[in-house]
Design an enzyme around this catalytic site. Structure first.
Site, short mmCIF file in Angstrom:
data_model
loop_
_atom_site.label_atom_id
_atom_site.label_comp_id
_atom_site.label_asym_id
_atom_site.label_seq_id
_atom_site.Cartn_x
_atom_site.Cartn_y
_atom_site.Cartn_z
N SER A 128 -25.19 39.10 9.59
CA SER A 128 -24.12 38.96 10.59
C SER A 128 -22.78 39.74 10.09
O SER A 128 -23.16 41.25 9.85
CB SER A 128 -23.44 37.77 10.42
OG SER A 128 -22.94 37.35 11.50
N ARG A 175 -14.16 27.18 15.64
CA ARG A 175 -15.18 26.90 14.93
C ARG A 175 -16.23 26.55 15.91
O ARG A 175 -17.60 26.70 15.65
CB ARG A 175 -15.06 26.00 13.73
CG ARG A 175 -16.10 26.03 13.12
CD ARG A 175 -16.65 27.21 12.42
NE ARG A 175 -17.78 26.97 11.46
CZ ARG A 175 -18.36 27.81 10.69
NH1 ARG A 175 -17.90 29.10 11.10
NH2 ARG A 175 -19.02 27.69 9.66
N ASP A 192 -32.35 34.63 17.72
CA ASP A 192 -30.74 34.87 17.51
C ASP A 192 -30.31 35.54 18.64
O ASP A 192 -30.57 36.54 19.20
CB ASP A 192 -30.58 35.84 16.27
CG ASP A 192 -29.32 36.20 16.02
OD1 ASP A 192 -28.22 35.80 16.62
OD2 ASP A 192 -28.85 37.06 14.87
N HIS A 234 -28.86 32.55 15.34
CA HIS A 234 -28.52 33.37 14.33
C HIS A 234 -28.52 32.83 12.93
O HIS A 234 -28.42 33.64 11.96
CB HIS A 234 -26.83 33.50 14.71
CG HIS A 234 -26.30 34.57 13.78
ND1 HIS A 234 -26.64 35.86 13.81
CD2 HIS A 234 -25.07 34.62 13.47
CE1 HIS A 234 -25.80 36.63 13.13
NE2 HIS A 234 -24.85 35.76 12.63
N ASP A 235 -28.46 31.66 12.77
CA ASP A 235 -28.09 30.93 11.42
C ASP A 235 -29.56 31.23 10.56
O ASP A 235 -29.81 30.70 9.29
CB ASP A 235 -28.00 29.34 11.52
CG ASP A 235 -26.65 28.92 11.01
OD1 ASP A 235 -25.75 29.95 10.98
OD2 ASP A 235 -26.41 27.64 11.22
#
Lengths: 390, 390
Positions: free
Chosen positions: B155, B224, B319, B352-353
């Site tokens: 990232s 967040r 992602d 993405h994680d």
């Protein structure tokens, strides 16, 4: 040349006067209920040429034409509804009704509660997609229409299409759910919930009692900005804005918005607050999140088992809010219970918004299927590239 | 058995004491600059076994091990860094440094400005990914390391990898950018900007001067929550939560959050506000949005032309924040200027994680490439399924 339906007027219809209130899915009672609606074209003598169009989250009954000649913009699906267009008003009688819970003429949280003479605010009961559809059925009955030729809509409009098919299996010949899903996905619920938090944590929201005071425009703008990003594809934003700056050739090295895409979404947020009620956003987004057409049936197949209509299901390749996979789920379930379904996955870079802008791609398909809505036997399904009318 | 690095301690390094402040990309001066960092393993006599790991937006220098034995959680990439792990601390000396602009020990907007004895707040200058990397280079020089064996990160960490390669072409043998892009996309800028608006419109933000007062936790939580949704795939949310309710079997017919996915993202928002500074979120997200490694070069190929290192580029199929297409752009540009690149698009449903959780899939690949980082000639690139170490 395609024409406009011209100058149109929003009408209204009131029903469910106490003590005959409508009993909502929650068990709560609501009435009297006023619906705002518009119609285009003429209902024929047999009353068998009526099409009901359902609008999406922020839409309204004003689908086509203008309200007065200086109106800067026509209705939200003007490119699809009019003489010679996909929903051809020379042939069909087209109706669109503002959903209950909304803020565009139909009853919603900003309406005056006749019992208190004050706006409902949060005393307005939670409404569901099924409640919306049941209210609309009252108007269709009032107009003396026994069976619609078709029901059609994109996004939340498509959810109403599916709900109509299940709740009133005999009451339409053709269903056209576009860019939608049989149930709201957890990702979409999550995006909606962040928007709701932005609204309800805006100090101007005041527990929903902001009518007559400064409304929670900042929270509503944030909710809309999130929504707006989900309506577009990454590709659209890349093509439309890229990394271009708004004013300068050089980075400002400050915290302020300076990319064009930033100004764009702020602008989309701001303009939305001028035309939409924050409480309606809470209620309608919640109705969408609650939507699962299989509720009470155990499975999607069971929900669709008694459906009588044909289906034309349309999705768009770059729609990541209601991706083609969601439409495939609908198609698979319908076919499993032997319903007549034609499915098109339309190539598009426009994301979810494609249902509003890809007119040239979907108009001939919809026009063709409307012409054959009451044909007996199966419709022939052509691949998009060889479609007879494309 | 894989082991932990055990109990570790964050260290700090200060440089750029006035009048020798660091001159930032904006032209502004910053100093003294303190960096918080951690190291694992031993630097060998030749000082040629050092690996620099860069963290992502909300990360910190604490990559592996625990700070004390009762620490509930180890560092953020503990599954990748340790004895026998991908970044094998029996062989390598691993360093991670908190970025400038952050709030985890390195200088940032919440740090005390020695001139005013007050927190910088918005007087802190805008920092860029290049500024972050230049600050880190000072510490690498201080440690006497002439060339790193590798730089790696996911990232925003991957952006620092690319920037390091371009700014210090001789200073690493291998670059491992993971789940990243050569430039921040307009969609990602838009999501960040909504988060920034949520923070700056929180009344507790007070123009950034909230230190010692109630901080803008609501705005930061909303930022967040938006971010967190973008880190996960739709599929992950479907598998993890589906449409399950939090407490009841039945819908509550209220506006309150009741789906599990809603409680989950609220919880993620809340816990983040306990560990992160809202102003740092503004500064770091802006640094990411500003990032375009081709800035000043005209094209990505030109930016990469003088790079000396090998590259191992990794992306994940699901992602959508930094999709494989973004990594392919990096790979294509590197190959166009004849650099040695191995590229893996890893099948994963984690979004993405994935870069934090797909350890079993990426560890053998990274381990293999680290072993061959200084080999002459081209590395052999194996398909994932036949990878010698998988």
């Amino acid at each position: 040349m395609e024409e406009s339906v011209g100058i149109v007027k929003t009408q209204s219809f009131t029903f469910a006067e106490p003590p005959n209130e409508m009993i909502l899915e929650s068990g709560k009672r609501l009435g009297p209920i006023t619906l705002a609606y518009e119609t285009y074209g003429e209902l024929n003598r047999n009353k068998d040429n009526a099409i009901l169009i359902f609008h999406a989250l922020s839409g309204d009954a004003h689908v086509a034409g203008k309200h007065h000649k200086d109106d800067p913009k026509p209705g939200w699906w003007d490119n699809m509804v009019g003489p010679g267009k996909a929903f051809d008003t020379n042939r069909y009688f087209v109706i669109c009704i503002n959903v209950i819970g909304g803020c565009k003429g139909s009853i919603g949280p900003s309406s005056i509660n006749p019992k208190t003479k004050k706006p409902y605010g949060l005393t307005f009961p939670i409404v569901t997609i099924k409640d919306m559809v049941r209210a609309q059925k009252e108007l269709i009955d009032h107009l003396g229409i026994d069976q619609l030729l078709a029901v059609a809509g994109g996004s939340m409009g498509g959810m109403q299409v599916l709900q109509w098919a299940v709740t009133y299996p005999d009451k339409t010949a053709l269903c056209i759910p576009i860019a939608t899903a049989a149930r709201q996905s957890p990702q979409n619920i999550a995006f909606h919930e962040v928007g709701r938090r932005a609204i309800t944590s805006d100090p101007n929201w005041r527990g929903g009692n902001y009518y007559g005071k400064t409304p929670p425009t900042n929270g509503l703008a944030i909710a809309r900005m999130i929504g707006h990003i989900t309506y577009l594809s990454s590709e659209t934003l890349r093509l439309k804005f890229g990394r271009r700056l708004q004013e300068s050739e050089r980075l400002s090295f400050s915290l302020k918005p300076e990319f064009q895409v930033e100004s764009y979404i702020h602008h989309k947020g701001e303009t939305f607050t001028k035309r939409f009620d924050a409480n309606s956003y809470l209620y309608i987004s919640k109705a969408i999140d609650y939507f699962d057409v299989s509720n009470g049936y155990g499975s999607l197949e069971e929900a669709f088992r008694n459906v009588k209509s044909k289906f034309l299901v349309i999705s768009f390749t770059s729609d990541w809010l209601y991706p083609p996979k969601d439409s495939e789920e609908i198609v698979t379930a319908l076919r499993a219970v032997n319903k007549e379904v034609t499915y098109y996955e339309i190539p598009s870079t426009y994301g979810h918004d494609a249902f509003l802008v890809e007119t040239e791609k979907i108009a001939p398909i919809i026009s063709y299927h409307l012409s054959h809505a009451r044909d007996r036997g199966r419709m022939v399904s052509y691949p998009v590239e060889n479609h007879p009318l494309s």
